[in-house]
Design a protein around this motif. Sequence first.
Motif, PDB file in Angstrom:
ATOM      1  N   SER A 205      53.342  42.595  27.503  1.00 18.90           N
ATOM      2  CA  SER A 205      53.530  41.586  28.471  1.00 18.90           C
ATOM      3  C   SER A 205      52.590  40.484  28.496  1.00 18.90           C
ATOM      4  N   TYR A 206      51.463  40.708  28.085  1.00 17.02           N
ATOM      5  CA  TYR A 206      50.470  39.926  27.256  1.00 17.02           C
ATOM      6  C   TYR A 206      50.736  38.536  26.958  1.00 17.02           C
ATOM      7  N   VAL A 207      51.945  38.497  25.669  1.00 16.20           N
ATOM      8  CA  VAL A 207      52.919  38.140  25.203  1.00 16.20           C
ATOM      9  C   VAL A 207      53.694  37.035  25.825  1.00 16.20           C
ATOM     10  N   LEU A 208      54.490  38.229  26.830  1.00 16.82           N
ATOM     11  CA  LEU A 208      55.630  36.970  27.759  1.00 16.82           C
ATOM     12  C   LEU A 208      54.494  36.273  28.054  1.00 16.82           C
ATOM     13  N   LEU A 209      53.694  36.689  29.251  1.00 18.08           N
ATOM     14  CA  LEU A 209      53.280  36.150  30.076  1.00 18.08           C
ATOM     15  C   LEU A 209      52.459  34.803  29.425  1.00 18.08           C
TER      16      LEU A 209
ATOM     17  N   GLY B 134      38.127  34.254  36.637  1.00 26.76           N
ATOM     18  CA  GLY B 134      37.055  33.837  35.933  1.00 26.76           C
ATOM     19  C   GLY B 134      37.648  32.796  34.934  1.00 26.76           C
ATOM     20  N   TRP B 135      38.309  32.819  35.205  1.00 25.19           N
ATOM     21  CA  TRP B 135      38.808  30.970  34.540  1.00 25.19           C
ATOM     22  C   TRP B 135      39.917  30.635  35.249  1.00 25.19           C
ATOM     23  N   PRO B 136      39.560  29.090  35.348  1.00 32.24           N
ATOM     24  CA  PRO B 136      38.443  27.996  34.833  1.00 32.24           C
ATOM     25  C   PRO B 136      37.700  28.189  35.478  1.00 32.24           C
ATOM     26  N   GLU B 137      37.691  28.313  36.724  1.00 33.77           N
ATOM     27  CA  GLU B 137      36.463  28.738  37.552  1.00 33.77           C
ATOM     28  C   GLU B 137      35.917  30.233  37.344  1.00 33.77           C
ATOM     29  N   ALA B 138      34.646  30.711  37.897  1.00 34.14           N
ATOM     30  CA  ALA B 138      34.604  31.872  37.945  1.00 34.14           C
ATOM     31  C   ALA B 138      35.206  32.658  39.346  1.00 34.14           C
ATOM     32  N   THR B 139      35.947  31.633  40.015  1.00 33.95           N
ATOM     33  CA  THR B 139      36.045  32.095  41.289  1.00 33.95           C
ATOM     34  C   THR B 139      38.328  32.009  41.532  1.00 33.95           C
ATOM     35  N   ASP B 140      38.092  31.580  40.412  1.00 35.61           N
ATOM     36  CA  ASP B 140      39.606  31.433  40.598  1.00 35.61           C
ATOM     37  C   ASP B 140      40.420  32.738  39.851  1.00 35.61           C
ATOM     38  N   PRO B 141      41.552  32.908  40.322  1.00 38.06           N
ATOM     39  CA  PRO B 141      42.644  34.225  39.690  1.00 38.06           C
ATOM     40  C   PRO B 141      42.397  33.736  38.220  1.00 38.06           C
ATOM     41  N   SER B 142      42.995  34.946  37.951  1.00 37.37           N
ATOM     42  CA  SER B 142      43.146  34.099  36.266  1.00 37.37           C
ATOM     43  C   SER B 142      44.116  35.867  35.891  1.00 37.37           C
ATOM     44  N   ILE B 143      44.852  35.444  34.906  1.00 36.18           N
ATOM     45  CA  ILE B 143      45.666  36.821  34.615  1.00 36.18           C
ATOM     46  C   ILE B 143      45.144  36.278  33.198  1.00 36.18           C
ATOM     47  N   PHE B 144      44.352  35.897  32.426  1.00 30.97           N
ATOM     48  CA  PHE B 144      44.434  36.126  31.147  1.00 30.97           C
ATOM     49  C   PHE B 144      43.191  37.020  31.673  1.00 30.97           C
ATOM     50  N   TYR B 145      41.811  37.092  32.202  1.00 33.29           N
ATOM     51  CA  TYR B 145      40.712  38.354  32.481  1.00 33.29           C
ATOM     52  C   TYR B 145      41.391  39.384  33.150  1.00 33.29           C
ATOM     53  N   GLY B 146      42.377  39.466  33.803  1.00 34.60           N
ATOM     54  CA  GLY B 146      42.916  40.957  34.564  1.00 34.60           C
ATOM     55  C   GLY B 146      43.542  41.222  32.821  1.00 34.60           C
ATOM     56  N   LEU B 147      44.696  40.594  31.667  1.00 34.50           N
ATOM     57  CA  LEU B 147      44.727  41.733  30.625  1.00 34.50           C
ATOM     58  C   LEU B 147      43.600  41.979  29.242  1.00 34.50           C
ATOM     59  N   TYR B 148      43.127  41.511  29.915  1.00 33.89           N
ATOM     60  CA  TYR B 148      41.301  41.117  28.702  1.00 33.89           C
ATOM     61  C   TYR B 148      40.733  42.684  29.443  1.00 33.89           C
ATOM     62  N   PHE B 149      40.683  42.988  30.499  1.00 35.38           N
ATOM     63  CA  PHE B 149      39.497  43.357  30.857  1.00 35.38           C
ATOM     64  C   PHE B 149      40.241  45.152  30.976  1.00 35.38           C
TER      65      PHE B 149
END
Length: 207
Positions: A39-43, A129-144
């Motif tokens: 999922s991470y790689v495809l996204l 969390g990215w690029p601003e703290a309040t922005d939706p972030s798939i990266f941080y979703g997958l990271y956590f």
Amino acid sequence: MVIPYRAEPHPLTGVTSGKLGIWIFLASEIMLFGSLFSSYVLLRVGTAAEYWPRGIEAGLNVPIGTMNTLILITSSVTMVMSWASLKMDKFDAFKRYLLATIVLGVVFLVVKAFEYGAKFDHHIYPAVGWPEATDPSIFYGLYFTLTGLHALHIFLGVLVNLWLLVYGAELWKTERVRYEGRIEISGLYWHFVDLVWIFLFPVLYLL
């Protein structure tokens, strides 16, 4: 209730029932983490570079991630040494190495907790969390998701090893072969979660 157990390898499979069970379990774990990695790689491949940060660009701490990698690699070595000590009938050395493995696992979790705490202090959570703290972030979703699931596996491994060290060791006095089998099975699990981190660290922190 007594669960049937064969200390000797089964004539059909060539391995003990316990070892066969852990291999089946690890196969299911490979599918679990494999689906998350896929999922991470495809996204990431399907997202423009400007919308997907490298870990260091998103604020991940590479030195801390590197330290945790070294901690887990060292714990794999101590896990092997504990099993080898048991096979050489050096029970005191076995206990020291298994205790070292447990301590290193706890240190990994404490470091990870501080890393999570730093993210929460900056209002970075699993959904934002990215690029601003309040922005939706798939990266941080997958990271956590990936690191949290991995940390849960480390925690369970620490509990199992602690039980084997404190309570399970009584089995050494009565059924040595069975106890050696349990340590070997626990070691296979521990090496697996270490291997998962070896993939997680470069994918999340470096690439």
